[in-house]
Design an enzyme around this catalytic site. Sequence first.
Site, PDB file in Angstrom:
ATOM      1  N   GLY A  68       0.833  -1.195   0.000  1.00 20.74           N
ATOM      2  CA  GLY A  68       0.000   0.000   0.000  1.00 20.74           C
ATOM      3  C   GLY A  68       0.863   1.239   0.000  1.00 20.74           C
ATOM      4  O   GLY A  68       2.003   1.222   0.485  1.00 20.74           O
ATOM      5  N   GLN A  78       2.785   9.952   1.334  1.00 13.71           N
ATOM      6  CA  GLN A  78       4.079   9.263   1.424  1.00 13.71           C
ATOM      7  C   GLN A  78       5.001   9.617   0.265  1.00 13.71           C
ATOM      8  O   GLN A  78       6.204   9.345   0.332  1.00 13.71           O
ATOM      9  CB  GLN A  78       3.872   7.741   1.462  1.00 13.71           C
ATOM     10  N   CYS A  96       5.698  -0.126   7.263  1.00  8.90           N
ATOM     11  CA  CYS A  96       5.297   1.022   6.454  1.00  8.90           C
ATOM     12  C   CYS A  96       6.490   1.470   5.626  1.00  8.90           C
ATOM     13  O   CYS A  96       7.611   1.540   6.145  1.00  8.90           O
ATOM     14  CB  CYS A  96       4.846   2.152   7.386  1.00  8.90           C
ATOM     15  N   LEU A  97       6.261   1.776   4.351  1.00 12.33           N
ATOM     16  CA  LEU A  97       7.361   2.224   3.488  1.00 12.33           C
ATOM     17  C   LEU A  97       7.976   3.520   3.988  1.00 12.33           C
ATOM     18  O   LEU A  97       9.115   3.830   3.651  1.00 12.33           O
ATOM     19  CB  LEU A  97       6.869   2.387   2.045  1.00 12.33           C
ATOM     20  N   HIS A 102      -4.700   1.231   7.494  1.00 15.67           N
ATOM     21  CA  HIS A 102      -3.353   1.807   7.560  1.00 15.67           C
ATOM     22  C   HIS A 102      -3.218   2.955   6.546  1.00 15.67           C
ATOM     23  O   HIS A 102      -2.712   4.035   6.882  1.00 15.67           O
ATOM     24  CB  HIS A 102      -2.345   0.687   7.273  1.00 15.67           C
ATOM     25  N   GLU A 103      -3.695   2.727   5.310  1.00 14.96           N
ATOM     26  CA  GLU A 103      -3.534   3.740   4.255  1.00 14.96           C
ATOM     27  C   GLU A 103      -4.448   4.944   4.482  1.00 14.96           C
ATOM     28  O   GLU A 103      -4.048   6.080   4.265  1.00 14.96           O
ATOM     29  CB  GLU A 103      -3.779   3.131   2.871  1.00 14.96           C
ATOM     30  N   HIS A 121      -2.980   7.295   6.830  1.00 16.76           N
ATOM     31  CA  HIS A 121      -1.966   8.182   6.235  1.00 16.76           C
ATOM     32  C   HIS A 121      -2.600   9.485   5.746  1.00 16.76           C
ATOM     33  O   HIS A 121      -1.977  10.545   5.804  1.00 16.76           O
ATOM     34  CB  HIS A 121      -1.291   7.511   5.034  1.00 16.76           C
TER      35      HIS A 121
HETATM   36 NI    NI Z   1       2.315   3.191   5.673  1.00 19.66          NI
END
Ligand code: NI
Length: 172
Positions: free
Chosen positions: A46, A51, A93-94, A135-136, A139
């Site tokens: 995701g 991000q 998480c990226l 989660h997304e 963000h």
């Molecule tokens: Ni994330």
Amino acid sequence: MALLKIRHYPDPVLKKVATAISEFDDSLRQLAHDMVETMYAAPGIGLAAPQVGISKRLTVIDCAHKDEDSQLLILVNPEIVAREGEACEEEGCLSVPEYYASVVRSAVVQVRFQDLDGQSRLIEAGGLMAIACQHEIDHLDGILFVDHLSPLKRSLFRKKWQKIQEHQQEQM
Ligand code: NI
């Protein structure tokens, strides 16, 4: 198509509440496609627009396993309209590379969103996809998974994060 630069904690763009998208044009399509490419290249399951430094309510998700067909979701202005049950899975998480922690979330969620043409849609997600949606969407509200940790775990995270960053600098 282009790979976008992924912002890491504590970049301030990750803390901002992203703005709603009202224009469903080619630049939105381009951004979504670049985000998909960036997510697959990372690799990740995701990626949300903040991000990659763009504070807009857009996220892409694909929870398919390597040997499965793509289950790509492109969510514009997503919101959780119903939730059920409880799940606790280890997340990463990226934007917080090399750190993983368990987070309590809803087990099943209904998500209302718009597609790239602005059409309203509703999906029900369970399992890993439910976790990814929560989660997304977090963000888009400036919330990282580490924000869900207890105060003790968060202070441990900050110490560990400092070490990870020192280690990365040594490698550079
Ligand atoms: Ni994330």
